[in-house]
Write an enzyme that holds these catalytic residues in place. Structure first.
Site, PDB file in Angstrom:
ATOM      1  N   LYS A   1      13.439  20.960  61.282  1.00  0.00           N
ATOM      2  CA  LYS A   1      14.388  20.436  62.279  1.00  0.00           C
ATOM      3  C   LYS A   1      15.345  21.513  62.802  1.00  0.00           C
ATOM      4  O   LYS A   1      15.781  21.447  63.953  1.00  0.00           O
ATOM      5  CB  LYS A   1      15.192  19.272  61.693  1.00  0.00           C
ATOM      6  CG  LYS A   1      14.345  18.016  61.476  1.00  0.00           C
ATOM      7  CD  LYS A   1      15.198  16.865  61.010  1.00  0.00           C
ATOM      8  CE  LYS A   1      14.343  15.662  60.650  1.00  0.00           C
ATOM      9  NZ  LYS A   1      15.124  14.494  60.279  1.00  0.00           N
TER      10      LYS A   1
ATOM     11  N   GLY B   1      16.565   3.142  54.106  1.00  0.00           N
ATOM     12  CA  GLY B   1      16.479   3.779  55.414  1.00  0.00           C
ATOM     13  C   GLY B   1      15.228   3.467  56.211  1.00  0.00           C
ATOM     14  O   GLY B   1      14.957   4.148  57.205  1.00  0.00           O
TER      15      GLY B   1
ATOM     16  N   THR C   1      29.630  19.674  46.757  1.00  0.00           N
ATOM     17  CA  THR C   1      30.285  20.938  47.104  1.00  0.00           C
ATOM     18  C   THR C   1      31.329  20.603  48.168  1.00  0.00           C
ATOM     19  O   THR C   1      30.993  20.410  49.335  1.00  0.00           O
ATOM     20  CB  THR C   1      29.242  21.940  47.661  1.00  0.00           C
ATOM     21  OG1 THR C   1      28.133  21.961  46.772  1.00  0.00           O
ATOM     22  CG2 THR C   1      29.820  23.329  47.820  1.00  0.00           C
TER      23      THR C   1
ATOM     24  N   SER D   1      33.605  22.097  49.828  1.00  0.00           N
ATOM     25  CA  SER D   1      33.838  22.944  51.003  1.00  0.00           C
ATOM     26  C   SER D   1      32.921  22.542  52.158  1.00  0.00           C
ATOM     27  O   SER D   1      33.300  22.627  53.329  1.00  0.00           O
ATOM     28  CB  SER D   1      33.629  24.415  50.649  1.00  0.00           C
ATOM     29  OG  SER D   1      32.316  24.594  50.173  1.00  0.00           O
TER      30      SER D   1
ATOM     31  N   ASN E   1      15.029  16.440  66.046  1.00  0.00           N
ATOM     32  CA  ASN E   1      13.880  15.697  65.502  1.00  0.00           C
ATOM     33  C   ASN E   1      12.954  15.219  66.619  1.00  0.00           C
ATOM     34  O   ASN E   1      11.926  14.601  66.338  1.00  0.00           O
ATOM     35  CB  ASN E   1      14.333  14.501  64.642  1.00  0.00           C
ATOM     36  CG  ASN E   1      14.761  13.316  65.477  1.00  0.00           C
ATOM     37  OD1 ASN E   1      15.180  13.459  66.630  1.00  0.00           O
ATOM     38  ND2 ASN E   1      14.667  12.134  64.912  1.00  0.00           N
TER      39      ASN E   1
ATOM     40  N   SER F   1       3.429  10.517  56.516  1.00  0.00           N
ATOM     41  CA  SER F   1       4.330  10.083  57.594  1.00  0.00           C
ATOM     42  C   SER F   1       3.913   8.719  58.150  1.00  0.00           C
ATOM     43  O   SER F   1       2.724   8.470  58.395  1.00  0.00           O
ATOM     44  CB  SER F   1       4.322  11.104  58.735  1.00  0.00           C
ATOM     45  OG  SER F   1       5.028  10.566  59.837  1.00  0.00           O
TER      46      SER F   1
ATOM     47  N   ASP G   1      18.128  10.675  64.982  1.00  0.00           N
ATOM     48  CA  ASP G   1      18.360  10.153  63.626  1.00  0.00           C
ATOM     49  C   ASP G   1      19.659   9.350  63.538  1.00  0.00           C
ATOM     50  O   ASP G   1      19.698   8.264  62.955  1.00  0.00           O
ATOM     51  CB  ASP G   1      18.424  11.303  62.608  1.00  0.00           C
ATOM     52  CG  ASP G   1      17.051  11.887  62.317  1.00  0.00           C
ATOM     53  OD1 ASP G   1      16.055  11.151  62.403  1.00  0.00           O
ATOM     54  OD2 ASP G   1      16.989  13.089  62.001  1.00  0.00           O
TER      55      ASP G   1
HETATM   56  P1  ATR Z   1      19.228  17.338  53.931  1.00  0.00           P
HETATM   57  O1  ATR Z   1      18.671  17.960  55.169  1.00  0.00           O
HETATM   58  O2  ATR Z   1      18.328  16.321  53.284  1.00  0.00           O
HETATM   59  O3  ATR Z   1      20.617  16.828  54.122  1.00  0.00           O
HETATM   60  P2  ATR Z   1      20.390  19.594  52.597  1.00  0.00           P
HETATM   61  O4  ATR Z   1      20.904  20.116  53.890  1.00  0.00           O
HETATM   62  O5  ATR Z   1      19.803  20.540  51.603  1.00  0.00           O
HETATM   63  O6  ATR Z   1      19.255  18.518  52.838  1.00  0.00           O
HETATM   64  O7  ATR Z   1      21.573  18.762  51.898  1.00  0.00           O
HETATM   65  C1  ATR Z   1      21.387  18.058  50.712  1.00  0.00           C
HETATM   66  C2  ATR Z   1      22.648  17.229  50.440  1.00  0.00           C
HETATM   67  O8  ATR Z   1      22.424  16.428  49.289  1.00  0.00           O
HETATM   68  C3  ATR Z   1      23.883  18.045  50.156  1.00  0.00           C
HETATM   69  O9  ATR Z   1      25.021  17.323  50.558  1.00  0.00           O
HETATM   70  C4  ATR Z   1      23.809  18.171  48.616  1.00  0.00           C
HETATM   71  O10 ATR Z   1      25.041  18.475  47.987  1.00  0.00           O
HETATM   72  P3  ATR Z   1      25.521  20.023  47.856  1.00  0.00           P
HETATM   73  O11 ATR Z   1      25.997  20.427  49.215  1.00  0.00           O
HETATM   74  O12 ATR Z   1      26.614  19.969  46.855  1.00  0.00           O
HETATM   75  O13 ATR Z   1      24.324  20.775  47.404  1.00  0.00           O
HETATM   76  C5  ATR Z   1      23.392  16.768  48.296  1.00  0.00           C
HETATM   77  N1  ATR Z   1      22.742  16.615  46.982  1.00  0.00           N
HETATM   78  C6  ATR Z   1      21.517  17.013  46.612  1.00  0.00           C
HETATM   79  N2  ATR Z   1      21.259  16.643  45.346  1.00  0.00           N
HETATM   80  C7  ATR Z   1      22.366  15.988  44.891  1.00  0.00           C
HETATM   81  C8  ATR Z   1      22.726  15.364  43.659  1.00  0.00           C
HETATM   82  N3  ATR Z   1      21.898  15.342  42.621  1.00  0.00           N
HETATM   83  N4  ATR Z   1      23.943  14.787  43.568  1.00  0.00           N
HETATM   84  C9  ATR Z   1      24.800  14.818  44.616  1.00  0.00           C
HETATM   85  N5  ATR Z   1      24.535  15.402  45.799  1.00  0.00           N
HETATM   86  C10 ATR Z   1      23.324  15.972  45.939  1.00  0.00           C
END
Ligand code: ATR
Length: 292
Positions: free
Chosen positions: A79, A256, A166, A168, A100, A28, A115
């Site tokens: 978080k 970031g 995804t 939805s 956070n 960190s 954030d």
């Molecule tokens: P975080 O807290 O980092 O946002 P999370 O809540 O697990 O972690 O969400 C991860 C996000 O990255 C989601 O939008 C995920 O898509 P899905 O909802 O379809 O799982 C997205 N994500 C992770 N790996 C990905 C990849 N290889 N390509 C596209 N989207 C990805």
């Protein structure tokens, strides 16, 4: 006679205690950032890092509070637990469903989420791109994406389109923030990469976890152009795969790191009521990434 060692935060140590808690936590950058903020503002604080076992977040935080701790930054994977743990929530933490920043005072445990405002400040103040009236594309619909939607809407963009693998989950975020979008007079839309309107966006934010694994989130190349800022919420010594791809399409790119420093500054403000100057800290941090 030798002086006895001064216990941490004893009456002889006037500094207030803060820390970042997470798992893992060794890498960190927050202790460095907050040490610089403390020097710069003269605020008497110390700031450590705490590794909490994944099943012992609450016990770890209670121990910190019992030891006189005044506030914490909370990072992966805690978080959402921090959101449950807080007894009062800021509107932005409530909207994000994640915390956070924790502040401990006589009134109880205050939970905030800095954030989103960190992202907005980095884009607007450091990168000079105004979000008001902008067409924004947000890639991802997980925790990181949800945390930045309200602060972005508060800047009144023209449109905010949320795209997720995804679909939805993108649609759920649109429903959740529909009234905030209405208030901001922003058109909020969401779905899969195939559902979105084919146009160039002013700002494209990658909030997926893809960059961690070197994966590029699905997104039509026509979204990017010379007038676009492609912003990856991740950072590393080298540009991420998302940034490299966006650059080949003519977009300006950013990672970031600035968001990290800006969210830290906002947490510092939540705790101390003082806003540090982020620019020198960001300038010092950047070369440290490649040296690490
Ligand atoms: P975080 O807290 O980092 O946002 P999370 O809540 O697990 O972690 O969400 C991860 C996000 O990255 C989601 O939008 C995920 O898509 P899905 O909802 O379809 O799982 C997205 N994500 C992770 N790996 C990905 C990849 N290889 N390509 C596209 N989207 C990805």
């Amino acid at each position: 006679m030798n002086a006895s060692p001064v216990a941490e935060n004893s009456p002889r140590d006037p500094r207030d205690r803060y820390a970042v808690v997470g798992n893992p936590i060794a890498h960190s950058r927050s202790p460095f950032i907050h040490a610089r903020f403390a020097e710069q503002t003269g605020e008497p604080i110390e700031y450590d890092r705490i590794l909490a076992p994944v099943d012992s977040f609450v016990a770890t935080v209670r121990e910190f509070i019992d030891g006189g701790g005044r506030g914490l930054n909370v990072t992966v994977p805690f978080k959402i637990e921090a959101h449950r743990f807080a007894t009062m929530l800021s509107p932005r933490a409530s909207a994000a469903g994640a915390v956070n920043t924790l502040r401990f005072d006589a009134d109880g445990i205050y939970g905030d989420n800095t954030d989103g405002v960190g992202l907005v400040r980095d884009i607007e103040k450091n990168l000079g791109v105004l979000l008001s009236g902008a067409r924004i594309l947000l890639l991802g619909a997980g925790g990181a994406a949800r945390g930045v939607v309200l602060p972005m809407l508060e800047r009144s963009p023209h449109t905010l389109t949320i795209v997720n693998r995804t679909s939805s989950k993108a649609e759920e975020l649109v429903a959740r923030f529909a009234s905030a979008a209405n208030e901001a007079q922003c058109q909020l839309m969401g779905g899969s990469a195939r559902d979105i309107e084919l146009q160039q966006y002013d700002v494209i934010v990658n909030a997926t976890a893809g960059s961690l694994a070197g994966a590029l989130p699905e997104c039509d190349d026509r979204a990017f152009g010379s007038g676009s800022l492609a912003y990856d919420m991740m950072y590393s010594a080298q540009p991420t795969v998302f940034m490299r791809h966006a650059a080949t399409l003519g977009a300006r790119t950013a990672d970031g790191l600035g968001m990290l420093v800006e969210q830290a500054a906002e947490s510092f403000h939540v705790w101390r009521g003082v806003r540090p100057d982020t620019a020198p800290v960001l300038a010092e941090l950047r070369p440290m990434l490649s040296a690490a």
